[in-house]
Design a protein around this motif. Structure first.
Motif, short mmCIF file in Angstrom:
data_model
loop_
_atom_site.label_atom_id
_atom_site.label_comp_id
_atom_site.label_asym_id
_atom_site.label_seq_id
_atom_site.Cartn_x
_atom_site.Cartn_y
_atom_site.Cartn_z
N MET A 45 0.83 -1.21 0.00
CA MET A 45 0.00 0.00 0.00
C MET A 45 0.86 1.26 0.00
N SER A 46 0.34 2.27 -0.62
CA SER A 46 1.08 3.51 -0.75
C SER A 46 1.07 4.35 0.53
N LYS A 47 0.18 4.06 1.49
CA LYS A 47 0.12 4.81 2.74
C LYS A 47 -0.17 3.85 3.89
N ASP A 48 0.51 4.05 5.03
CA ASP A 48 0.20 3.25 6.20
C ASP A 48 -1.00 3.85 6.93
N ALA A 49 -1.43 3.17 8.00
CA ALA A 49 -2.66 3.58 8.70
C ALA A 49 -2.53 4.98 9.30
N TRP A 50 -1.34 5.33 9.80
CA TRP A 50 -1.15 6.64 10.40
C TRP A 50 -1.41 7.74 9.38
N HIS A 51 -1.06 7.47 8.12
CA HIS A 51 -1.26 8.47 7.08
C HIS A 51 -2.63 8.33 6.41
N ARG A 52 -3.39 7.29 6.77
CA ARG A 52 -4.76 7.17 6.25
C ARG A 52 -5.79 7.70 7.23
N PHE A 53 -5.56 7.46 8.52
CA PHE A 53 -6.57 7.79 9.53
C PHE A 53 -6.10 8.80 10.55
N GLY A 54 -4.98 9.47 10.32
CA GLY A 54 -4.42 10.41 11.28
C GLY A 54 -5.29 11.65 11.44
N ASP A 55 -4.79 12.59 12.28
CA ASP A 55 -5.61 13.76 12.63
C ASP A 55 -5.69 14.78 11.50
#
Length: 420
Positions: A250-260
């Motif tokens: 994936m091009s983005k991890d969870a922190w960069h998908r669901f962050g603030d």
């Protein structure tokens, strides 16, 4: 006097009695009744302090347990400590994952031959297989127990594409000779640094010589996250690819998908793996890394104490660190030759365990294991030095969690084991 860790002191109540191993040809010393024995000395126990415990609690309370800000901090801290850019490292969930992903990111053709040592944990060879490559073993030097550069040169064929040197027990491999061989033949080098986070060769940290360096933070290692690993690479584009491969492609991890900062869409750009590190692991690693030097100093003290106290016993001791190197002091391995010691290696293991002292075997040579014999037709005799070392080696307890009294207990026990 060494102060014990707040947690993970390396001692636990003695295990229950009643499990027996098959009798060996050597007598095992009699054992005091378990109720009178001191606590069992666990091999390789981690030194966990309040800072790690508090950080894990803060992580749990934050609600962010997966890959997130603490993993990012751990990567930055590791990069700074090793003198590289943050874009040159990627945290993963094990050294095995680091090795596998590095081989994929290196774009080695399927079936290519990869030369490594037979005196290593199975993960080194398994990672080569998982990457669709072919392992080729080169014997080790009898003194350093690291892969022998002459044996590497002899093992090269037109199908060879990479070398995976393992810095065994914390002793750096001869990286000048290995890199000269790699450059001569145009080979990729992926360093297995699972034992060697602090090790240096001629003033340069291991893991920074080759195309990739792979580190372990397993519970017995010198920096602990429970399970965990790190990839370090010279080529930032390859590390960027390794980071994507480690999380499903994936091009983005969870922190960069669901962050603030709001939801961000991702794309799957490769068929990747589930190898990401969690913040729960990094919460431990951040503080472990902060104490890496003091823990290294403590292991060096214990190592030197063993060297002094065991010098007159009929066992083989580790070679002294070579000039111009920094040893990681990860494993203190002694050689138990039955003809010289009066006891065989497995009886030695039984005896120390019965006395409440946890020991290890690092390692039976890879060709000793049935899977590799059946798949490749390997026989231990093909690599005689690794075979001999693997059948004689015992790792004594060595951990910054050990007290001076723990070390003296090990030292005091060995003469009685050998007299048996």
């Amino acid at each position: 006097m060494q102060q014990p860790c707040l947690a993970g002191s390396g001692r636990r109540p003695r295990p229950g009695v009643g499990i027996e191993r098959p009798a060996s040809s050597q007598e095992v010393p009699s054992v005091t009744h378990p109720d009178t024995q001191p606590p069992f000395l666990v091999f390789g126990a981690p030194c966990i302090e309040e800072a790690e415990i508090a950080e894990v609690e803060a992580c749990l309370r934050s609600g962010w347990l997966g890959t997130g800000p603490r993993v990012a901090q751990f990567e930055r801290d590791f990069a700074h400590w090793r003198g590289v850019l943050p874009s040159q490292v990627a945290a993963v969930n094990s050294c095995t994952a680091a090795l596998h992903v590095s081989m994929v990111a290196a774009n080695l053709e399927p079936g290519s031959e990869v030369i490594t040592t037979p005196l290593t944990f199975c993960a080194t060879v398994n990672a080569i297989l998982h990457a669709g490559l072919t392992p080729v073993l080169a014997d080790v030097d009898p003194v350093t127990q690291n892969i022998d550069p002459d044996a590497i040169e002899a093992a090269i064929t037109p199908r060879t594409r990479a070398i995976v040197p393992v810095h065994f027990a914390g002793r750096p491999c001869a990286m000048d000779r290995i890199m000269a061989i790699a450059n001569k033949h145009g080979l990729t080098v992926i360093e297995d640094c699972a034992h060697a986070i602090e090790s240096e060769f001629q003033g340069q940290p291991v893991g920074t010589f080759g195309d990739f360096g792979c580190f372990s933070f397993y519970v017995t290692k010198n920096v602990v996250t429970g399970e965990g690993g790190m990839i370090l690479g010279r080529d930032e584009e390859r590390i960027a690819r390794a980071r994507i491969l480690a999380l499903h492609g994936m091009s983005k991890d969870a922190w960069h998908r669901f962050g603030d900062q709001g939801y961000r869409h991702y794309q799957v750009v490769e068929c990747g793996f589930k190898y990401n590190m969690m913040d729960l692991q990094a919460a431990i690693g951040i503080h472990q890394l902060a104490r890496v030097e003091s823990n290294w100093q403590r292991r060096r003290q214990l190592w030197q104490r063993y060297d002094e106290a065991l010098a007159d016993l009929p066992i083989g001791l580790p070679a002294h660190p070579a000039e111009g190197t920094r040893h990681g002091y990860h494993l203190y391995t002694v050689m138990i030759d039955a003809a010289r010691c009066g006891v065989d290696r497995d009886s030695f293991l039984d005896a120390t365990n019965a006395m409440g002292i946890g020991t290890g075997v690092h390692y039976l040579s890879v060709p000793e294991h049935p899977y590799y014999q059946q798949r490749f037709g390997w026989r231990p005799e093909q690599w005689p030095v690794a075979m001999r070392l693997g059948r004689q080696t015992v790792s004594l307890p060595l951990s910054p969690a050990m007290s001076d009294e723990d070390a003296e207990r090990v030292i005091d026990a060995l003469p009685s084991v050998l007299r048996a």
